[in-house]
Design a protein around this motif. Sequence first.
Motif, mmCIF file in Angstrom:
data_model
loop_
_atom_site.group_PDB
_atom_site.id
_atom_site.type_symbol
_atom_site.label_atom_id
_atom_site.label_comp_id
_atom_site.label_asym_id
_atom_site.label_seq_id
_atom_site.Cartn_x
_atom_site.Cartn_y
_atom_site.Cartn_z
ATOM 1 N N ALA A 24 -10.860 147.152 -7.243
ATOM 2 C CA ALA A 24 -10.606 146.669 -8.454
ATOM 3 C C ALA A 24 -11.252 147.619 -9.880
ATOM 4 O O ALA A 24 -11.920 147.179 -11.217
ATOM 5 C CB ALA A 24 -11.501 145.825 -8.805
ATOM 6 N N ARG A 48 -15.257 146.481 4.011
ATOM 7 C CA ARG A 48 -14.130 145.576 3.361
ATOM 8 C C ARG A 48 -15.292 145.388 2.195
ATOM 9 O O ARG A 48 -14.247 145.543 1.093
ATOM 10 C CB ARG A 48 -15.029 143.906 3.697
ATOM 11 N N ARG A 49 -16.043 145.461 1.501
ATOM 12 C CA ARG A 49 -16.555 145.490 0.610
ATOM 13 C C ARG A 49 -16.135 146.965 -0.655
ATOM 14 O O ARG A 49 -15.649 146.791 -1.585
ATOM 15 C CB ARG A 49 -18.392 145.584 0.714
ATOM 16 N N SER A 108 -21.489 148.332 -2.530
ATOM 17 C CA SER A 108 -20.714 148.150 -1.711
ATOM 18 C C SER A 108 -21.646 148.412 -0.200
ATOM 19 O O SER A 108 -21.100 147.807 0.605
ATOM 20 C CB SER A 108 -19.535 149.837 -1.488
ATOM 21 N N THR A 162 -13.487 148.501 -0.233
ATOM 22 C CA THR A 162 -11.888 148.430 -0.174
ATOM 23 C C THR A 162 -12.150 148.000 -1.639
ATOM 24 O O THR A 162 -11.000 147.719 -2.423
ATOM 25 C CB THR A 162 -11.336 147.834 1.346
ATOM 26 N N ARG A 163 -12.379 146.948 -1.269
ATOM 27 C CA ARG A 163 -12.003 145.442 -2.377
ATOM 28 C C ARG A 163 -12.136 146.373 -3.991
ATOM 29 O O ARG A 163 -12.169 145.886 -4.594
ATOM 30 C CB ARG A 163 -13.236 144.372 -2.332
#
Length: 475
Positions: free
Chosen positions: A201, A193-194, A212, A196-197
């Motif tokens: 960004a 999840r991290r 991450s 991907t974020r």
Amino acid sequence: MHDKIDLLIINGLVVTPQASFEAAIAITDGKIVAIGDAGCLPEAEEILDAAGLAILPGAIDVHVHFRDPGYTHKEDWESGTAAAAYGGVTTVFDMPNTIPTVATPDVLAQKHAIAASKAHVDYGLYAVLGEESIDHLEGLIEAGIIGFKCYMGNTFGRIPSPSTGAMLELFERVAPTGLRISLHAETNSVMERRETRLRAAGKNAPLDHLASRPAVVAIEAVERAATLAEWTGARIHVLHISSKDELRPLAEAKARGVDVTGETGPHYLMLSTDDYARFKGRIRVNPPVREPDNQQPLWAALESGVIDMIATDHAPHSAEEKDRPVIWDVDCGFPGVETQMPLMLTAVAEGRISLNHYVKLSSEAPAKAFGLYPRKGALLPGADADLAIVDLNAAWTIDDAELHSRSKASPWQGRDVKGRVIHTIVRGRFVLRDGSLQAETRGTGRSVHAIQQMPAPRPRNVDKTLVAVTRNDGA
Ligand code: DOR
Ligand code: ZN
């Protein structure tokens, strides 16, 4: 008349976890037969004068990636075990993320054949523990493994992480075998999840890799794995402990009586976020090298026994694979099997740790955790003559170009160290003599699974396992 023994090593400083003392070591048929005053020991075919040198039990590195089969441009069994010999490492445990993944007895048998034909030092092979191996666990054990490796989080090779449900079932099945399960303890869903974020960004710098995978992924994974191990009675080993914060769930699990061991490596003890700007992608590793305030607690945990051993996570990649500009494209890991001992001996020279405690961490503790002691990991009569004979005073500078791994890209480049391996002996045979690999020892390394003797298993909650509650026995 007695026959001559094979080898007598005289004048060296013998180092055990308990003491350092000058003594001769008598070796025959690959085993230590006596340790004592040279005048009391039998005549030998060969005498090695180790004056001025220290004789350590060969290191047992329970965490290496030798890449063979599948990625032999990064490493193979020849180059990896040559690097081990140069590093005073006499036994290695190889990870299953080769191609194909070690998940079936056939694949394992292929890897055994390759290793036996090329290895200079002794070895154990891991099999993966996941959905892909769940129906092959007995066959894998029969075909000869040192333990299982469970990937709770993604890393090089992208082996899928089992769900917590699958992990519980896998632990239930392994517990009665007594084998240890080594864990890549980072929680996958958090990291995915991290990452991907971060990528969305536009973040792609070396430190974004750390962002991450913050320490909470390791804390949560260690806590969860310990809970499952406690419930099932499975034995576990936490690989590459990177943060001060995961020491709490580890220490708590030990205090509750969970059979859990842990390792850390030189990169978590000696590198930090301060080194990212200089080494860029070369320092990218899973779990990541963290903030400097993690180092001291990791050293303290080695001292107190919360962390049991030193291992390297030797993870070779090519320079091209390490130097890509976008951090997410860089392969994770770097070579370490050859530099562990000089780096740790440097810490000994600096007074961070005693030489006696070092040999406990590098040799005795791994042998005990994986059922090889006292055949391995001991300087005792009857033990395999696996020795690292080192010059504690030799000062030198690590140069990646001179590493014997096929990988010449590490964050140790340019580091000054004190301590050099002069001879490495495996079961009485010189694999490194006067600092030179003995080419004819290729193919003399042997799998240690055959000598492994784990203590009796203690599975728990056997009446509540998935098999127990789903079987249809008419009861
Ligand atoms: O950085 C890493 N590299 N961590 C792992 O867990 C796997 C390893 C590899 O195989 O390259
Ligand atoms: Zn690894």
